[in-house]
Motif scaffolding. Structure first.
Motif, PDB file in Angstrom:
ATOM      1  N   LYS A  15       0.724  -1.173  -0.104  1.00 48.96           N
ATOM      2  CA  LYS A  15       0.059   0.145  -0.114  1.00 48.96           C
ATOM      3  C   LYS A  15       0.851   1.438  -0.081  1.00 48.96           C
ATOM      4  O   LYS A  15       1.808   1.331   0.542  1.00 48.96           O
ATOM      5  CB  LYS A  15      -0.871   0.113   1.327  1.00 48.96           C
ATOM      6  CG  LYS A  15      -1.648   1.240   1.276  1.00 48.96           C
ATOM      7  CD  LYS A  15      -2.442   1.306   2.670  1.00 48.96           C
ATOM      8  CE  LYS A  15      -3.447   2.312   2.771  1.00 48.96           C
ATOM      9  NZ  LYS A  15      -4.303   2.536   3.936  1.00 48.96           N
ATOM     10  N   CYS A  16       0.582   2.392  -0.579  1.00 47.31           N
ATOM     11  CA  CYS A  16       1.469   3.358  -1.061  1.00 47.31           C
ATOM     12  C   CYS A  16       1.014   4.241   0.326  1.00 47.31           C
ATOM     13  O   CYS A  16      -0.215   4.788   0.623  1.00 47.31           O
ATOM     14  CB  CYS A  16       0.908   4.137  -2.147  1.00 47.31           C
ATOM     15  SG  CYS A  16       1.994   5.537  -2.428  1.00 47.31           S
ATOM     16  N   TYR A  18       1.903   7.503   0.333  1.00 48.36           N
ATOM     17  CA  TYR A  18       1.641   8.949  -0.377  1.00 48.36           C
ATOM     18  C   TYR A  18       0.259   9.207  -0.735  1.00 48.36           C
ATOM     19  O   TYR A  18      -0.300  10.223  -0.729  1.00 48.36           O
ATOM     20  CB  TYR A  18       2.809   9.245  -1.336  1.00 48.36           C
ATOM     21  CG  TYR A  18       4.247   8.895  -0.664  1.00 48.36           C
ATOM     22  CD1 TYR A  18       4.438   9.679   0.283  1.00 48.36           C
ATOM     23  CD2 TYR A  18       5.008   7.868  -1.048  1.00 48.36           C
ATOM     24  CE1 TYR A  18       5.784   9.539   0.822  1.00 48.36           C
ATOM     25  CE2 TYR A  18       6.197   7.862  -0.590  1.00 48.36           C
ATOM     26  CZ  TYR A  18       6.703   8.644   0.543  1.00 48.36           C
ATOM     27  OH  TYR A  18       7.783   8.233   0.912  1.00 48.36           O
ATOM     28  N   CYS A  19      -0.119   8.201  -1.787  1.00 43.58           N
ATOM     29  CA  CYS A  19      -1.493   8.125  -2.290  1.00 43.58           C
ATOM     30  C   CYS A  19      -2.360   7.614  -1.939  1.00 43.58           C
ATOM     31  O   CYS A  19      -3.597   7.445  -2.120  1.00 43.58           O
ATOM     32  CB  CYS A  19      -1.254   7.979  -4.067  1.00 43.58           C
ATOM     33  SG  CYS A  19      -1.166   6.234  -4.226  1.00 43.58           S
ATOM     34  N   CYS A  24       0.054  -0.790  -4.993  1.00 45.12           N
ATOM     35  CA  CYS A  24       0.366   0.081  -6.184  1.00 45.12           C
ATOM     36  C   CYS A  24       1.755   0.522  -5.899  1.00 45.12           C
ATOM     37  O   CYS A  24       2.392   1.107  -6.836  1.00 45.12           O
ATOM     38  CB  CYS A  24      -0.568   1.122  -6.466  1.00 45.12           C
ATOM     39  SG  CYS A  24      -1.016   2.241  -5.146  1.00 45.12           S
ATOM     40  N   SER A  25       2.552   0.583  -4.744  1.00 46.42           N
ATOM     41  CA  SER A  25       3.753   0.924  -4.470  1.00 46.42           C
ATOM     42  C   SER A  25       4.571  -0.292  -4.830  1.00 46.42           C
ATOM     43  O   SER A  25       4.548  -1.213  -4.174  1.00 46.42           O
ATOM     44  CB  SER A  25       3.656   1.385  -3.010  1.00 46.42           C
ATOM     45  OG  SER A  25       5.028   1.552  -2.695  1.00 46.42           O
ATOM     46  N   PRO A  58      12.727   2.081  -4.767  1.00 47.40           N
ATOM     47  CA  PRO A  58      11.540   1.996  -5.384  1.00 47.40           C
ATOM     48  C   PRO A  58      11.757   1.863  -6.845  1.00 47.40           C
ATOM     49  O   PRO A  58      12.856   2.093  -7.624  1.00 47.40           O
ATOM     50  CB  PRO A  58      11.101   3.569  -5.298  1.00 47.40           C
ATOM     51  CG  PRO A  58      11.720   4.056  -3.811  1.00 47.40           C
ATOM     52  CD  PRO A  58      13.211   3.203  -3.788  1.00 47.40           C
ATOM     53  N   THR A  63       5.802   2.313 -10.102  1.00 46.01           N
ATOM     54  CA  THR A  63       5.283   2.447  -8.887  1.00 46.01           C
ATOM     55  C   THR A  63       4.256   3.679  -9.213  1.00 46.01           C
ATOM     56  O   THR A  63       4.343   4.583 -10.108  1.00 46.01           O
ATOM     57  CB  THR A  63       6.203   2.779  -7.548  1.00 46.01           C
ATOM     58  OG1 THR A  63       5.379   2.790  -6.449  1.00 46.01           O
ATOM     59  CG2 THR A  63       6.884   4.350  -8.090  1.00 46.01           C
ATOM     60  N   CYS A  64       3.549   3.788  -8.312  1.00 47.12           N
ATOM     61  CA  CYS A  64       2.426   4.836  -8.398  1.00 47.12           C
ATOM     62  C   CYS A  64       3.118   6.120  -7.971  1.00 47.12           C
ATOM     63  O   CYS A  64       2.564   7.207  -8.849  1.00 47.12           O
ATOM     64  CB  CYS A  64       1.115   4.483  -7.425  1.00 47.12           C
ATOM     65  SG  CYS A  64       1.855   4.224  -5.662  1.00 47.12           S
ATOM     66  N   CYS A  65       3.843   6.324  -7.160  1.00 44.62           N
ATOM     67  CA  CYS A  65       4.327   7.624  -6.866  1.00 44.62           C
ATOM     68  C   CYS A  65       5.953   7.446  -6.781  1.00 44.62           C
ATOM     69  O   CYS A  65       6.568   7.113  -5.869  1.00 44.62           O
ATOM     70  CB  CYS A  65       3.934   8.031  -5.503  1.00 44.62           C
ATOM     71  SG  CYS A  65       2.235   8.210  -5.304  1.00 44.62           S
ATOM     72  N   CYS A  67       9.801   7.967  -6.272  1.00 47.41           N
ATOM     73  CA  CYS A  67      10.465   8.603  -5.599  1.00 47.41           C
ATOM     74  C   CYS A  67      12.008   8.877  -6.084  1.00 47.41           C
ATOM     75  O   CYS A  67      12.701   8.018  -6.344  1.00 47.41           O
ATOM     76  CB  CYS A  67      10.412   7.508  -4.339  1.00 47.41           C
ATOM     77  SG  CYS A  67       8.941   7.200  -3.888  1.00 47.41           S
TER      78      CYS A  67
END
Length: 486
Positions: A15-16, A18-19, A24-25, A58, A63-65, A67
């Protein structure tokens, strides 16, 4: 002798933080039993970061966000108006013991005036604790393994392309040899006004002259703001640098109470998760082998806690790693009752001051690492507000100034290569022909090179070991010990 010992866990999906997206992480992870400080310096220069003994990198293209590793050149750092305001506020509070009138109703953990003053630049006020994998590492006697490696130390010292002499943990020499091939990507930049003058002179045919020094009031430096306290001050702020391994000082009731309060108020954490053991696992335990050096006899390299004592009350703790080329901020937690002092940003300024102080003795130690810059998450962009900040290209692993041009590119697309030279390659790239030199620990009694290992067992786990080696880079892959025990 200190030898880095790691066990690779492969791809991780979580689990991310950040978002808040689910699964999605994306990252790669490994457990570090022991890390030489020089090796960890090399790893964070390739986008790795640690939380306790767990190291993760990462997958920025998946990844979704994404880094991006971010660092600040502490010797080129200039205070902003916001920085100065925070320092004056702290100094006034220490001197008079009073809050400013407009600070009374400030909500803990929230930025003031939209400028992010109260956000922790060192990397915690808006960051939740990373999710550690459920996979358990193999049980090892690290000291026994280090003794075992003594018999193979010549293989660890030698690389096909780079000769590393002396202690196998002395990676800085190899790192410098690699970086010698890279261009100077961070030349000193002239001020815009001076550049305009020079362009105007060039059009008029006026010979270029060196600008004459202007007589003006010397601007106050960070050290000027952090000058020694006076006896007449209402409060005394003392900062103690404590080795993380000194658990009689880093795991006290006062430290845990502060940590628990911070996580509950600032991050709204589940109280059931907040145990003394969880704090130890995340922010006290460290794989870094403390190393004493002649130039820093009272400090050395390793993991530390900076404890902020207001009179006799602990109000903040900064978890940091002191490495051959940097101070890396790991985490920062503080008493929410003192949020009006913007302790997150104040702590980052104190950590920059520490870098500047250490650089006087060790010139190469001049960078302040703030963890990750996540441009796709607006609340995490505050890390880019420090002057003289640089982002790491996730493909070529060279540094670029964090400019508006890069910000605009990240606005357009969240994953960017950053290096504009399409032909540039990773100078520390691990190639298939280097695989035979990777050292494996195949059981508690046997350390062997991959080349010798496959003579008996065939190409077992070849793809996994190759993936790991490419992620950590050629120098670390040929120097660190890879645990390959079933």
């Amino acid at each position: 002798m200190s030898v880095s010992i790691v066990q690779y866990f492969g791809e991780q999906t979580n689990k991310c933080g950040y978002c808040s997206g689910t699964n999605c992480s994306k990252s790669h992870g490994m457990h570090a039993y022991r890390l030489a400080c020089e090796d960890y310096q090399d790893l964070i220069d390739r986008g790795w970061r640690r939380c306790g003994n767990y190291c993760y990198k990462p997958q920025n293209d998946k990844t979704c966000c994404p880094c991006y590793t971010i660092k600040c050149d502490a010797l080129e750092f200039k205070l902003s108006k916001s920085n100065k305001r925070i320092l004056r506020r702290m100094n006034k509070f220490l001197r008079d013991g009073k809050r400013e009138p407009n600070e009374q109703q400030h909500t803990p953990g929230q930025p003031k005036n939209g400028d992010g003053d109260d956000v922790d630049v060192s990397g915690s006020a808006n960051e939740s604790q990373p999710q550690l994998p459920d996979k358990k590492p193999s049980v090892l006697n690290v000291e026994h393994v280090e003794n075992l490696v003594q018999a193979h130390v010549e293989q660890i010292k030698t690389s096909n392309t780079i000769q590393v002499s002396g202690d196998p943990s002395a990676s800085l020499l190899a790192n410098n040899k690699i970086k010698a091939f890279a261009p100077n990507l961070n030349p000193p930049r002239k001020k815009a006004k001076q550049m305009r003058i020079e362009r105007r002179q060039a059009k008029l045919g006026v010979p270029h002259e060196q600008p004459q020094p202007q007589s003006k009031i010397q601007e106050k430096t960070l050290k000027d703001f952090l000058s020694a306290p006076k006896e007449t001050d209402k409060h005394q702020l003392k900062i103690a640098l404590v080795p993380a391994s000194d658990t009689q000082r880093t795991c006290t009731d006062a430290v845990f109470a502060l940590y628990r309060k911070y996580q509950l108020v600032i991050h709204n954490d589940n109280p059931a998760r907040l145990s003394l053991e969880s704090m130890r696992r995340y922010w006290v335990k460290s794989p870094l082998k403390h190393k004493k050096i002649e130039d820093l006899p009272n400090v050395g390299y390793g993991s530390f806690h900076q404890q902020y004592w207001l009179d006799t009350k602990l109000i903040a703790v900064g978890v940091i790693d002191i490495l051959p080329g940097s101070v890396s901020s790991v985490y920062f937690f503080y008493d929410p009752d003192y949020s009006f002092l913007s302790l997150g940003t104040y702590g980052s300024l104190r950590e920059i001051d520490l870098v500047q102080t250490l650089a006087e003795r060790v010139p190469a130690l001049k960078y302040y690492y703030m963890g990750f810059y996540i441009h796709s998450c607006p609340k995490m962009r505050y890390k880019g507000k420090l002057s003289a900040s640089y982002l790491l290209c996730p493909e070529t692993y060279v540094w670029f100034p964090l400019t508006d041009e890069i910000r605009n590119k990240l606005d357009a697309k969240k994953y960017q290569r950053l290096n504009p030279d399409a032909t540039a390659k990773d100078v520390n790239e691990f190639l298939n022909q280097h695989l035979n030199d990777v050292m494996l620990l195949i059981n508690p009694q046997t350390c062997i090179s991959y080349g010798r290992f496959i003579q008996n067992d065939g190409d077992v786990d070849r793809d996994v070991i190759l993936e790991y080696s490419k992620l950590v880079g050629r120098v670390c892959a040929q120097r660190m010990l890879y645990v390959n025990m079933s």
